[in-house]
Scaffold this active site. Structure first.
Site, PDB file in Angstrom:
ATOM      1  CG  ASP A  77     -10.239 -18.846   7.862  1.00  0.00           C
ATOM      2  OD1 ASP A  77     -11.659 -18.722   7.919  1.00  0.00           O
ATOM      3  OD2 ASP A  77      -9.398 -17.928   8.219  1.00  0.00           O
ATOM      4  CB  SER A  78     -12.121 -16.777   4.258  1.00  0.00           C
ATOM      5  OG  SER A  78     -11.938 -16.150   5.377  1.00  0.00           O
TER       6      SER A  78
ATOM      7  CB  CYS B  52     -14.188 -19.728   7.816  1.00  0.00           C
ATOM      8  SG  CYS B  52     -14.907 -18.336   7.126  1.00  0.00           S
TER       9      CYS B  52
ATOM     10  CD  GLU C 231      -7.437  -9.926   6.465  1.00  0.00           C
ATOM     11  OE1 GLU C 231      -6.828  -9.532   5.163  1.00  0.00           O
ATOM     12  OE2 GLU C 231      -7.786 -11.124   6.478  1.00  0.00           O
TER      13      GLU C 231
ATOM     14  CB  CYS D  43     -15.033 -13.227  13.392  1.00  0.00           C
ATOM     15  SG  CYS D  43     -14.067 -12.693  12.172  1.00  0.00           S
TER      16      CYS D  43
ATOM     17  CG  HIS E 184      -9.702 -12.042  10.836  1.00  0.00           C
ATOM     18  ND1 HIS E 184      -9.791 -13.125  10.199  1.00  0.00           N
ATOM     19  CD2 HIS E 184      -8.799 -11.426  10.181  1.00  0.00           C
ATOM     20  CE1 HIS E 184      -9.234 -13.355   9.207  1.00  0.00           C
ATOM     21  NE2 HIS E 184      -8.502 -12.229   8.859  1.00  0.00           N
TER      22      HIS E 184
HETATM   23  N1  DGL Z   1     -12.754 -16.153   8.587  1.00  0.00           N
HETATM   24  C1  DGL Z   1     -13.810 -15.329   8.567  1.00  0.00           C
HETATM   25  C2  DGL Z   1     -14.749 -15.863   9.837  1.00  0.00           C
HETATM   26  O1  DGL Z   1     -14.387 -16.344  10.677  1.00  0.00           O
HETATM   27  C3  DGL Z   1     -13.395 -13.882   8.525  1.00  0.00           C
HETATM   28  C4  DGL Z   1     -12.786 -13.269   7.574  1.00  0.00           C
HETATM   29  C5  DGL Z   1     -13.589 -13.152   6.198  1.00  0.00           C
HETATM   30  O2  DGL Z   1     -14.810 -12.226   6.188  1.00  0.00           O
HETATM   31  O3  DGL Z   1     -13.297 -13.855   5.485  1.00  0.00           O
HETATM   32  O4  DGL Z   1     -15.924 -15.311   9.754  1.00  0.00           O
END
Ligand code: DGL
Length: 276
Positions: A14-15, A77, A162, A194, A196
């Site tokens: 993931d990011s 992600c 966050e 997403c 998050h």
């Molecule tokens: N992990 C990203 C997603 O699921 C969310 C956080 C980001 O923008 O990096 O889209």
């Protein structure tokens, strides 16, 4: 050599730390496998970046995970799944890792949404990058051309999560602003597109009410992975079953440890690496 072949890990990328929510539910359902998690915390968020940059970063991440003995990687992600997955599967893997697999979170979620809707009106909330790519919309229409996909990018939600402000009053006001247009358009299913947003699920459910089915990827991906591994015994046979959990991140901050542990449900100790 043969023994080594049977000791591969499942990589989760993931990011940042949002994918730890998905890793948590995967490890609950499939506890025996070895998992390596990588969060690109030094360069998060991806959701506001161009698709070219997301592709480059994602490629570096999968190189790292494959070199770390992963046999299969899940892009946990949505932005990476939207902006990079197809090109990785169609161009990069055949050239560099022809025997390995990279899967995303989008298609399993879309498949689930199709089975839930009765009126064919499906809402999608996600980052700007994911919405701009229209990836959810395209995949939904591929499965059922009658679907009306109503998309809404929610750029404030990742920063809110966050900052640990998911329970603040203003979060409800912001959620209402994002969700009202979708509710007004009579959606009966809502995809949380997403990583998050899983942490906001309860609040979102409260706002949209019982009439709308809310789909969180952390609930969908584990069962889809289980089905995938049953179908692909050639991959499954190579996976080690020593319950190993290894965490890497590209920046080690208190926030990653604190929020990451919250997302994962127990304390994580990550090692820092550099992606290039
Ligand atoms: N992990 C990203 C997603 O699921 C969310 C956080 C980001 O923008 O990096 O889209």
């Amino acid at each position: 050599m043969k023994g080594a072949d049977k000791n591969k890990s499942i990589g989760i990328f993931d990011s940042g730390f949002g994918g730890l929510d998905i890793l948590k539910t995967i490890t609950k359902k499939l506890p025996d496998y070895n998992y390596i998690y990588l969060g690109d915390t030094a360069r998060t968020p991806y959701g506001t970046r161009s698709s070219e940059v997301v592709y480059e970063f994602t490629k570096q991440a999968i190189n790292f995970l494959f070199e770390s003995n992963c046999e299969i990687i899940i892009l946990a992600c949505n932005t990476a799944s939207s902006d990079a997955l197809k090109k990785i599967q169609q161009e990069y893997l055949p050239k560099y890792y022809p025997d390995k697999r990279v899967l995303g979170v989008l298609i399993p979620t879309v498949e689930e949404a199709i089975t839930k809707t009765n009126n064919n009106k499906i809402g999608v909330i996600a980052t700007e990058g994911t919405i701009r790519s229209e990836s959810f919309k395209k995949e939904l229409l591929k499965l059922n051309p009658k679907i009306k996909a109503l998309q809404k990018s929610c750029p404030l939600l990742v920063p809110i999560v966050e900052a640990g402000e998911q329970n603040s009053n203003f979060t409800e006001t912001i959620l209402l602003k994002y969700l009202e247009p979708l509710i007004e358009q009579n959606i009966d299913t809502l995809i949380l597109g997403c990583t998050h947003y899983g942490i906001l699920e309860r609040k979102i459910k409260k706002i949209v009410g019982k009439r709308i089915v809310v789909l969180s990827e952390a609930k969908i991906i584990p069962k889809k992975l289980e089905i995938y591994l049953k179908k692909h015994s050639d991959i499954e046979e190579k996976l080690g079953k020593n319950k190993k959990r290894v965490f890497y991140s590209t920046d080690l901050t208190d926030k990653f440890t604190r929020l990451g542990s919250k997302f994962f449900g127990s304390e994580i100790k990550a090692k820092k690496i550099i992606l290039k």
